[in-house]
Structure formats: C-alpha cells, structure tokens
Design an enzyme around this catalytic site. Structure first.
Site, short mmCIF file in Angstrom:
data_model
loop_
_atom_site.label_atom_id
_atom_site.label_comp_id
_atom_site.label_asym_id
_atom_site.label_seq_id
_atom_site.Cartn_x
_atom_site.Cartn_y
_atom_site.Cartn_z
CG ASN A 174 3.61 17.34 68.12
OD1 ASN A 174 4.25 16.47 67.51
ND2 ASN A 174 2.57 17.94 67.59
CB CYS A 181 0.08 23.43 63.87
SG CYS A 181 1.62 23.73 64.73
N1 PLP Z 1 7.96 20.22 65.68
C1 PLP Z 1 7.26 19.88 66.77
C2 PLP Z 1 7.43 18.52 67.34
C3 PLP Z 1 6.37 20.78 67.35
O1 PLP Z 1 5.67 20.44 68.43
C4 PLP Z 1 6.22 22.06 66.77
C5 PLP Z 1 5.23 23.03 67.31
O2 PLP Z 1 4.08 22.75 67.50
C6 PLP Z 1 6.99 22.37 65.64
C7 PLP Z 1 7.84 21.42 65.11
C8 PLP Z 1 6.90 23.72 64.98
O3 PLP Z 1 7.51 24.67 65.78
P1 PLP Z 1 7.40 26.24 65.42
O4 PLP Z 1 6.15 26.71 66.09
O5 PLP Z 1 8.64 26.86 66.01
O6 PLP Z 1 7.37 26.35 63.96
#
Ligand code: PLP
Length: 406
Positions: free
Chosen positions: A157, A354
């Site tokens: 990400n 996050c």
């Molecule tokens: N995994 C990855 C690679 C992400 O980029 C994200 C979100 O930032 C997530 C998991 C978590 O997703 P969610 O917002 O649906 O919990």
C-alpha cells in the site's frame, strides 16, 4: 461520487470515492434482514447470494469460499486468528506453531502477528530487498513442519511493490511434497492480502496458488466497512478456520452478524467494474505515472522514487503497481510539503492512511533500509479513476510553485 472540481485527490491508495454505478446498485438493495423468512428477508438474501456468486466467479472461487467481513482488517484477523483458533482446539501447545510473514505487511497483519506472538505462536518476519521484494531464500529456509501459514501481501500500500505470489506458492508446494509423508495435511496454508492489488492485477485464486485472500471494497470504488476473506474449502473436510466473531452463525458459521446487504451488493458491483476496466486502467495510469515522474524530475531533479530506479520497467514487468509513487524529496520535510499541497488543493499522503493520526515513521520505508531522514522527506502519490492529464499538470504547477517559494 465525484471529487470537488477545485481539489485534486491523489490519495487513491488510502481510499477511493464510490463509483456512481456502485452507489446505484447499493440504493437498489432492499432493507430486509437476509435471515428473515418473509419476502423482505428473502429478497435481501437473494441479493447477498447473487453478490457472493458474482464475486466467487470473478476470482475463480466457489460460492461457499467467500466470507463477508466488516473490513479487510477483520478479514486479515480472521485468516490468522481463525487458523490458530482452529488448531488450538486440536493441540495444546501453541508454541509449536509457526507463521511466516514479511516485514512489509499492512498493520492489520503485523499487529495481529504481534498479538499471536504473545500467545506463544512463533512468527518469522521475512526481510525484503531494496525494492521491497520478499527474500525467497529466507522463506525456503524458514518453512518447517510446524509452519501452518505463510501470509504475504500481494501489492504493498505504500510503495506498490508486487510480490511474486506464484513463485512463493511453488516454494510452499515443493515443501509440502517433500514433507507429505511425514505431515499429511494441508499446512502450511498460503494467505495473501490483495487489497491494493485487485484494481490492477488478476486475482484468480487458482492462478496465484493461494488458499486464503483478503479484499476490501473501499480501495476499488466500493463502500467502506466491507471486506472479504476468500478461504479455500478443503471439501469434504470442514474449513481450516474457526470464527473469531461468534453469534448467529452467519457466513457459513465463520462470521456472525447481520449481513451488510447494500455494502455487499456494492462490493460485487465494484468487483465487476474493476474486472471490466482492469487492463485499460492499468495502461492509462501507467502512462500518467510515467508522465508525472518525468515532469516532476524537471521541477525537482534530486527527487527519487523510493523503491525503483526504472519506473517503466518495474510497472510493465509487473513488479510494481502503476498507481503508487513513493517519492523522496531531498532537503524537504514531508509533513510541510503535505500541508502546503493540501492548502493548494492537492491531497496526498506521507504514510499509510491508518497511521495518519499518529505521525509514526513508516515501517515499510524502514524495511527498505531507508534512513529516518529520507523517510521524513518522502511522500506517497497515488492515482486513480478520476486522475487525468489535466489534474496531473495542475498538480505539477502547484508543486513547482511550492518549490519556487521554498
Ligand atoms: N491491507 C492493505 C494492503 C491496505 O492497504 C488496507 C487499507 O489501508 C487494509 C489492509 C485494511 O483495509 P480496511 O480499511 O478495509 O480494513
């Protein structure tokens, strides 16, 4: 949903606006509880079933292998904790179990691993090279008969690096073949977090050779608060997962809670649209990224892309997503730049969404071996459906103006 005309959104890796067709689909879903026997409930159940069927088909899975969750974070938790819980009921000593993951996973994997470590599970965190690719030799060395799961993110990400999932699945398969007689079971299972990958890469679970896969709707122009865990069902045996949320036994007993029918129908539509537009969007965004980078270098020649010298090579050889550029601006402070860009109507990110409120140093950039100073001068630009050349040119003009006044 359209983004305000004056503002430029270049943070699609954090989240995406809801597509208007997705929104329409969501609005058409009824309010009934799929668990109710009357017509309202049955109508809602039909919507959930049809959505599940469409999603399963899109990723080469069976109907029963799609489990809806409240987010990708929850799906990642279900994959890791669910497997441990399942085995816990069979063995008494968790210390004998091993999970292999990488140091560039999303926090929803890493923090879950840290928590499981506290329960005694052994976690191996695979290192990555300068580009961010997982050390496959270390993976091979780390697999042992106690390994129950390998969890590797498909595309990252923050830097967009794509992991060689098929190669990883072959390494796991070979290990299983070698050990089959001593250890005749399904383990280690292979899980991937494909949240960022789905928009641009084929996520057919059979081609990837995976047993579990996590997806999220809000990264592909669907609603927030809905995720999926694909879990290969080893028929006729039961699932290798136990639920982590208990209650009415929804989602084949694996995730209780009344189904979020509008979000589920929106997710199915978002998946259908992503599938339809994938190749075209890949090419379009790849060209925009290359153009942005070429022009940015003219404005700030010292800038570097954090995990690649040759952007086009990386993108066209499927080593990197086309939409994510993590850029190091020597002698600049990323928080300052972010604020100045925001004040001028350009939204970007300095780390993953996050951790946005807590200004922590990115563990992903750290994993690449970047020193603190470089990390604090790095920004993530991520492009999407509504990014076009006009927006890129306007952003470049704003960036130039900011650097001229610095
Ligand atoms: N995994 C990855 C690679 C992400 O980029 C994200 C979100 O930032 C997530 C998991 C978590 O997703 P969610 O917002 O649906 O919990």
């Amino acid at each position: 949903m359209k983004i305000s005309r004056d503002k430029i959104y270049l943070d699609y890796a954090a989240t995406t606006p809801i597509d208007k067709e997705v929104k329409k689909t969501m609005e058409q879903s009824g309010f009934g509880n799929p668990g109710s026997l009357h017509s309202f409930g049955q109508e809602a159940l039909a919507t959930v079933d049809e959505s599940r069927e469409k999603i399963a088909k899109a990723i080469g899975a069976d109907f029963r292998e799609i489990i809806f969750t409240g987010s990708a974070t929850e799906a990642n938790n279900l994959a890791l904790r669910g497997i441990i819980k399942n085995l816990k009921s069979q063995i008494s000593n968790l210390k004998s179990l091993r999970i292999i993951t990488s140091i560039i996973e999303h926090k929803s994997i890493l923090e879950t691993c840290r928590d499981l470590e506290k329960e005694g599970v052994e976690i191996i965190y695979l290192p990555v090279n300068k580009q961010g690719i997982v050390d496959l030799k270390k993976l091979e060395e780390s697999l042992n008969e106690r390994t129950i799961l390998v969890s590797i993110i498909y595309a990252n990400n923050e830097i967009g690096i794509i992991q060689p999932l098929f190669e990883i699945s072959k390494i796991i398969d070979n290990f299983k073949k070698r050990n089959f007689q001593k250890n005749p079971n399904y383990y280690p299972l292979f899980h991937t977090d494909a949240v960022q990958a789905f928009q641009f890469l084929n996520c057919n679970v059979n081609n990837l050779g995976i047993d579990l896969m996590t997806l999220s709707a809000h990264k592909i122009y669907g609603p927030k608060g809905i995720g999926i865990l694909y879990a290969r069902a080893p028929y006729p045996k039961p699932y290798t997962l136990n639920p982590i949320i208990t209650g009415g036994g929804h989602e084949f007993g694996l995730r209780s809670g009344t189904e979020n029918v509008p979000a589920i129908s929106g997710f199915a539509k978002a998946i259908e649209l992503a599938d339809k537009n994938r190749e075209k969007e890949f090419k379009r965004i790849a060209e925009l990224s290359a153009y942005f980078w070429k022009e940015l270098k003219k404005i700030y020649p010292k800038a570097e892309i954090n995990n690649s010298n040759d952007l086009k090579f990386m993108i066209y050889n499927l080593r990197k997503l086309p939409n994510i550029l993590n850029i190091y601006f020597p002698n600049q402070n990323s928080q300052d730049l972010l604020m100045k860009l925001d004040l001028n109507g350009v939204a970007i990110s300095a780390g993953s969404a996050c951790s946005g409120r807590t200004a922590k140093t990115s563990h992903i950039l750290k994993a690449l071996g970047l020193p603190e100073k470089k990390i604090k001068s790095s920004l993530r630009f991520s492009f999407g459906k509504f990014t076009n050349k006009k927006e890129i040119d306007k952003s470049l003009r704003i960036i130039k103006m900011i650097f001229c006044h610095n």
